[in-house]
Design a protein around this motif. Sequence first.
Motif, PDB file in Angstrom:
ATOM      1  N   ALA A 297       0.847  -1.196   0.000  1.00  0.00           N
ATOM      2  CA  ALA A 297       0.000   0.000   0.000  1.00  0.00           C
ATOM      3  C   ALA A 297       0.881   1.244   0.000  1.00  0.00           C
ATOM      4  O   ALA A 297       1.962   1.257   0.592  1.00  0.00           O
ATOM      5  N   GLU A 298       0.401   2.287  -0.704  1.00  0.00           N
ATOM      6  CA  GLU A 298       1.051   3.596  -0.734  1.00  0.00           C
ATOM      7  C   GLU A 298       2.476   3.529  -1.277  1.00  0.00           C
ATOM      8  O   GLU A 298       3.370   4.237  -0.826  1.00  0.00           O
TER       9      GLU A 298
ATOM     10  N   VAL B 256      -7.841   1.512   1.914  1.00  0.00           N
ATOM     11  CA  VAL B 256      -8.373   0.741   0.787  1.00  0.00           C
ATOM     12  C   VAL B 256      -7.951  -0.712   0.899  1.00  0.00           C
ATOM     13  O   VAL B 256      -8.731  -1.638   0.600  1.00  0.00           O
ATOM     14  N   ALA B 257      -6.731  -0.950   1.345  1.00  0.00           N
ATOM     15  CA  ALA B 257      -6.249  -2.325   1.507  1.00  0.00           C
ATOM     16  C   ALA B 257      -7.082  -3.074   2.545  1.00  0.00           C
ATOM     17  O   ALA B 257      -7.472  -4.234   2.336  1.00  0.00           O
ATOM     18  N   VAL B 258      -7.386  -2.421   3.661  1.00  0.00           N
ATOM     19  CA  VAL B 258      -8.180  -3.057   4.710  1.00  0.00           C
ATOM     20  C   VAL B 258      -9.596  -3.356   4.217  1.00  0.00           C
ATOM     21  O   VAL B 258     -10.140  -4.449   4.433  1.00  0.00           O
ATOM     22  N   LYS B 259     -10.216  -2.396   3.542  1.00  0.00           N
ATOM     23  CA  LYS B 259     -11.572  -2.608   3.030  1.00  0.00           C
ATOM     24  C   LYS B 259     -11.611  -3.757   2.018  1.00  0.00           C
ATOM     25  O   LYS B 259     -12.556  -4.550   2.015  1.00  0.00           O
TER      26      LYS B 259
ATOM     27  N   ARG C 103      -1.991  -7.853  -9.441  1.00  0.00           N
ATOM     28  CA  ARG C 103      -2.452  -6.474  -9.357  1.00  0.00           C
ATOM     29  C   ARG C 103      -3.440  -6.245  -8.217  1.00  0.00           C
ATOM     30  O   ARG C 103      -3.597  -5.140  -7.723  1.00  0.00           O
ATOM     31  N   ASP C 104      -4.143  -7.300  -7.798  1.00  0.00           N
ATOM     32  CA  ASP C 104      -5.153  -7.156  -6.744  1.00  0.00           C
ATOM     33  C   ASP C 104      -4.536  -6.894  -5.376  1.00  0.00           C
ATOM     34  O   ASP C 104      -5.271  -6.661  -4.413  1.00  0.00           O
ATOM     35  N   PHE C 105      -3.223  -6.951  -5.279  1.00  0.00           N
ATOM     36  CA  PHE C 105      -2.573  -6.793  -3.978  1.00  0.00           C
ATOM     37  C   PHE C 105      -1.709  -5.531  -3.919  1.00  0.00           C
ATOM     38  O   PHE C 105      -0.789  -5.437  -3.120  1.00  0.00           O
ATOM     39  N   PHE C 106      -2.040  -4.547  -4.758  1.00  0.00           N
ATOM     40  CA  PHE C 106      -1.403  -3.234  -4.703  1.00  0.00           C
ATOM     41  C   PHE C 106      -2.501  -2.202  -4.481  1.00  0.00           C
ATOM     42  O   PHE C 106      -3.439  -2.107  -5.276  1.00  0.00           O
ATOM     43  N   PHE C 107      -2.385  -1.436  -3.394  1.00  0.00           N
ATOM     44  CA  PHE C 107      -3.459  -0.524  -2.995  1.00  0.00           C
ATOM     45  C   PHE C 107      -2.918   0.893  -2.823  1.00  0.00           C
ATOM     46  O   PHE C 107      -1.781   1.089  -2.386  1.00  0.00           O
TER      47      PHE C 107
ATOM     48  N   GLN D  16     -13.743  -7.264   2.421  1.00  0.00           N
ATOM     49  CA  GLN D  16     -14.719  -7.699   1.431  1.00  0.00           C
ATOM     50  C   GLN D  16     -14.488  -9.144   1.001  1.00  0.00           C
ATOM     51  O   GLN D  16     -15.423  -9.855   0.640  1.00  0.00           O
ATOM     52  N   ARG D  17     -13.248  -9.587   1.065  1.00  0.00           N
ATOM     53  CA  ARG D  17     -12.928 -10.933   0.607  1.00  0.00           C
ATOM     54  C   ARG D  17     -12.926 -11.959   1.734  1.00  0.00           C
ATOM     55  O   ARG D  17     -12.986 -13.155   1.478  1.00  0.00           O
TER      56      ARG D  17
END
Length: 439
Positions: free
Chosen positions: A386-387, A416-419, A407-411, A423-424
């Motif tokens: 993240a960041e 946003v990473a926590v949300k 790509r799903d693991f770059f926030f 969700q998953r």
Amino acid sequence: MSAGAADPPPEGVPPLPEDGLLAWLPGLWVLRHYRRTWLAHDLSAGLVLSALLVPAGMGYAQASGLPAVTGLYATVGGLVAYALFGPSRILVVGPDSALTALVAAAVVGPAAGDPARATALAALLALFTGVLCVVAGLARAGFVTELLSKPVRVGYLHGIALTVIVSQLPRLFGFSVSEPDVPGALAGFARGLVDGRARPLALALGVGSLAVVLVARRIAPRLPGVLVAVAGATAFVLVGGLEARVPIVGALPPGLPLPRLPSASLEELSALATAAMGIALVSFADTRVLSRAFAARTGHRLDANRELVGLGLANLAAGLVQGFPVSGSASRTPVAAAAGARTQLTGLVGALVIVASEHGVVRAPPEALEELDAELTARGVELAFAELKGPVKDRLRRYGLAERIGRDFFFPTLGVAVKSYLQRHEVAWSDWEDHGTRE
């Protein structure tokens, strides 16, 4: 008779022919007349030069608002092309302080904080600059710089010496300043001393290295004192584990990009073409004064039009490998000369050292991350980021880790990473900020 015709220089290489293919390939011409006794000088000077090319290139790239690695691309591309097409035998081309503000003004705003876009625009800027210089050289417009008198050239060299000394003073004391001009750098240096930013260990290493250079020049002129000092200081830092206490350049990303043409809108192309005019003028003026001053020491003259073409092709090469505009370096050329450079081979050696230093120790960071990712995956743990800053993202892509991690693991932010995680996965979660607001 053209400006390039003159008596053979003392080194023994005849002047370039007036016409024909070799008239525009000075590097090949020198190679045909190369002396074996020059090889040791060119090799040692190239090794010495390489120690300065990396930090200088990366530093000027960052000052121009670009990823640091683009400075290496510009350096390698410019050096290789100029070694073949440039008429000056010891001139070092590369990113330069005179161009940083111009490059930044042309690319930072339109890029809007996107490092990849800034890189593409800077590469196009180098291509435009190169085309303008080549066209001007073929049109024989280089006569303009012949109006520069000898007092101007001598004053320029003294200005170079002063600029180099002032710009390196903060680094000698272990810190850096952001001001590019001499008065600003002096003021920043004074503030750094008052604020206690000086690092005694860095100063000791710097003074010790200077002592090695001066003593070697005094008692053993043929010994490459600068190379001995750089190698000794590097070994001292590595063996002593002093990386955390002494500012170092750090690891470099591996490999060079394949030549390609960046894309841009018509509006961007128009703006870049206008900016390239100013950059081409400044670049050639600086390069011409510098090359004439050093050529005078060897007793030969340089054709201004061939210089323009050589500089233009150096910029074209830099742009094709995702670099940015280059110029004759007022700080690295004197180093090459003092280290004993004889021909363009010095620049080639410096470029090759940079390229070679990229598939070796620089693979350690990606290997470490790959091992971490594999270990966490085996434990059922997901690695995410993240960041991340733009240059870090570019490096991960270059290493191939971005594709490996996904790509799903770059926030963009931690929130946003926590949300995304919530969700998953169905887990109990209490947001401390919401909790504090409710209380």
